[in-house]
Design a protein around this motif. Sequence first.
Motif, PDB file in Angstrom:
ATOM      1  N   ALA A  52      16.371  82.585  35.305  1.00  0.00           N
ATOM      2  CA  ALA A  52      17.938  82.069  35.061  1.00  0.00           C
ATOM      3  C   ALA A  52      18.149  83.237  34.741  1.00  0.00           C
ATOM      4  N   ALA A  53      17.918  83.555  33.833  1.00  0.00           N
ATOM      5  CA  ALA A  53      18.783  85.214  32.943  1.00  0.00           C
ATOM      6  C   ALA A  53      18.717  86.442  33.692  1.00  0.00           C
ATOM      7  N   LEU A  54      17.629  86.230  34.450  1.00  0.00           N
ATOM      8  CA  LEU A  54      16.863  87.584  34.374  1.00  0.00           C
ATOM      9  C   LEU A  54      16.926  87.654  36.610  1.00  0.00           C
ATOM     10  N   GLY A  55      18.009  86.519  36.749  1.00  0.00           N
ATOM     11  CA  GLY A  55      18.641  86.201  38.240  1.00  0.00           C
ATOM     12  C   GLY A  55      17.319  86.666  39.208  1.00  0.00           C
ATOM     13  N   VAL A  56      16.593  86.213  38.737  1.00  0.00           N
ATOM     14  CA  VAL A  56      15.644  85.151  39.951  1.00  0.00           C
ATOM     15  C   VAL A  56      14.837  83.778  39.921  1.00  0.00           C
ATOM     16  N   ALA A  57      15.445  82.961  39.258  1.00  0.00           N
ATOM     17  CA  ALA A  57      16.170  81.494  39.803  1.00  0.00           C
ATOM     18  C   ALA A  57      15.506  81.572  40.969  1.00  0.00           C
ATOM     19  N   ASP A  58      15.983  81.866  42.453  1.00  0.00           N
ATOM     20  CA  ASP A  58      16.093  81.472  43.701  1.00  0.00           C
ATOM     21  C   ASP A  58      14.951  82.145  44.254  1.00  0.00           C
ATOM     22  N   VAL A  59      13.952  82.718  43.789  1.00  0.00           N
ATOM     23  CA  VAL A  59      13.361  83.522  44.045  1.00  0.00           C
ATOM     24  C   VAL A  59      12.070  83.010  44.364  1.00  0.00           C
ATOM     25  N   PRO A  60      12.072  82.284  45.694  1.00  0.00           N
ATOM     26  CA  PRO A  60      10.644  81.348  45.876  1.00  0.00           C
ATOM     27  C   PRO A  60       9.384  81.937  45.248  1.00  0.00           C
ATOM     28  N   ASN A  61       8.446  81.101  45.400  1.00  0.00           N
ATOM     29  CA  ASN A  61       7.287  81.317  44.418  1.00  0.00           C
ATOM     30  C   ASN A  61       6.403  82.156  45.358  1.00  0.00           C
ATOM     31  N   THR A  62       5.645  82.836  45.040  1.00  0.00           N
ATOM     32  CA  THR A  62       4.838  83.537  46.115  1.00  0.00           C
ATOM     33  C   THR A  62       3.664  83.506  45.309  1.00  0.00           C
ATOM     34  N   ARG A  63       3.064  83.572  44.100  1.00  0.00           N
ATOM     35  CA  ARG A  63       1.215  83.419  43.515  1.00  0.00           C
ATOM     36  C   ARG A  63       0.762  82.432  43.286  1.00  0.00           C
ATOM     37  N   PHE A  64       2.123  81.573  42.537  1.00  0.00           N
ATOM     38  CA  PHE A  64       1.354  80.792  42.147  1.00  0.00           C
ATOM     39  C   PHE A  64       2.467  79.414  42.116  1.00  0.00           C
ATOM     40  N   ASP A  65       1.651  77.630  42.485  1.00  0.00           N
ATOM     41  CA  ASP A  65       2.102  76.596  42.722  1.00  0.00           C
ATOM     42  C   ASP A  65       2.544  75.761  41.978  1.00  0.00           C
ATOM     43  N   THR A  66       1.952  76.333  40.768  1.00  0.00           N
ATOM     44  CA  THR A  66       0.818  75.026  39.079  1.00  0.00           C
ATOM     45  C   THR A  66       0.472  76.175  38.451  1.00  0.00           C
ATOM     46  N   VAL A  67       1.254  75.281  37.110  1.00  0.00           N
ATOM     47  CA  VAL A  67       0.987  75.932  35.642  1.00  0.00           C
ATOM     48  C   VAL A  67      -0.168  74.743  35.130  1.00  0.00           C
ATOM     49  N   HIS A  88       9.744  75.281  38.024  1.00  0.00           N
ATOM     50  CA  HIS A  88       9.586  75.849  39.790  1.00  0.00           C
ATOM     51  C   HIS A  88       8.191  75.758  40.343  1.00  0.00           C
ATOM     52  N   LEU A  89       7.239  74.824  39.160  1.00  0.00           N
ATOM     53  CA  LEU A  89       5.690  74.969  39.222  1.00  0.00           C
ATOM     54  C   LEU A  89       5.719  73.404  39.089  1.00  0.00           C
ATOM     55  N   ARG A  90       4.542  73.443  39.730  1.00  0.00           N
ATOM     56  CA  ARG A  90       3.553  71.513  39.065  1.00  0.00           C
ATOM     57  C   ARG A  90       3.387  72.231  37.741  1.00  0.00           C
ATOM     58  N   GLN A  91       4.012  71.630  36.645  1.00  0.00           N
ATOM     59  CA  GLN A  91       3.519  71.713  35.448  1.00  0.00           C
ATOM     60  C   GLN A  91       2.375  70.723  35.256  1.00  0.00           C
ATOM     61  N   ILE A  92       1.037  71.348  34.736  1.00  0.00           N
ATOM     62  CA  ILE A  92       0.181  70.124  33.895  1.00  0.00           C
ATOM     63  C   ILE A  92       0.456  70.756  32.310  1.00  0.00           C
ATOM     64  N   VAL A  93      -0.046  69.644  31.462  1.00  0.00           N
ATOM     65  CA  VAL A  93       0.173  69.561  30.627  1.00  0.00           C
ATOM     66  C   VAL A  93      -1.836  68.756  29.953  1.00  0.00           C
ATOM     67  N   PHE A  94      -2.583  69.398  29.124  1.00  0.00           N
ATOM     68  CA  PHE A  94      -3.720  69.282  28.774  1.00  0.00           C
ATOM     69  C   PHE A  94      -3.222  68.797  27.612  1.00  0.00           C
ATOM     70  N   SER A  95      -3.476  67.514  26.716  1.00  0.00           N
ATOM     71  CA  SER A  95      -3.651  67.292  25.808  1.00  0.00           C
ATOM     72  C   SER A  95      -3.907  65.294  25.475  1.00  0.00           C
ATOM     73  N   ARG A  96      -4.853  65.270  24.250  1.00  0.00           N
ATOM     74  CA  ARG A  96      -5.313  64.237  23.476  1.00  0.00           C
ATOM     75  C   ARG A  96      -4.728  63.092  22.584  1.00  0.00           C
ATOM     76  N   SER A  97      -3.781  64.397  22.172  1.00  0.00           N
ATOM     77  CA  SER A  97      -2.494  63.308  21.646  1.00  0.00           C
ATOM     78  C   SER A  97      -1.230  63.345  22.015  1.00  0.00           C
TER      79      SER A  97
END
Length: 194
Positions: A52-67, A88-97
């Motif tokens: 948002a700060a850099l003016g690319v909030a609405d730019v479509p994903n071109t490389r990745f859709d998952t982090v 803007h991505l599918r977000q997956i956090v690996f955690s045991r805690s």
Amino acid sequence: MRKLTYFVGTTIDGFIAASDGDFDFFTPYLTEDYLPHLTGEYADCLPSPGRAALGVADVPNTRFDTVLMGRGTYAPGLAAGLTSPYAHLRQIVFSRSLTTSPDPAVEVTDEDPATLVRKLKQQDGLGIWLCGGADLAGQLLPEIDELIVKQYPVVTGTGIPLFRADFSPRAFQLTDSRMFESGTLVLTYTKAAD
């Protein structure tokens, strides 16, 4: 098949952060020629507030859709109240805690990372971005198809390494390199054929 890419900043001596997780010492290297490269080529990898700060909030994903993130990578944003750092991505956090997600847009799992990545690679979509950290990168090293290393011209002597893993050499081929005014290099490697 989707690729797993470890897109990460590092020092010359191979550290992604200070021992306490701080990486602000990389900020001086975000030069006028480098920042447009990041926003133009890797906008997918910018946190939502940064987009948002850099003016690319609405730019479509071109490389990745998952982090993919380890708990340690997710924690600093969470501590600052940013529960969905890459909305803007599918977000997956690996955690045991961390047993429940603080945000419905963030998936928290204790599943074996390599097993989950192999499943993700079979699904349709853009690439999978491994955001960090060192422990998760070490566990996923056999699954990494591409490394994009932003090597900053600084040496720290110690810190969090690029990978935390047992000694197990893996060959990669340099497929692209770019140098910026600050001396920052963006190096792209692909996994060498077995």
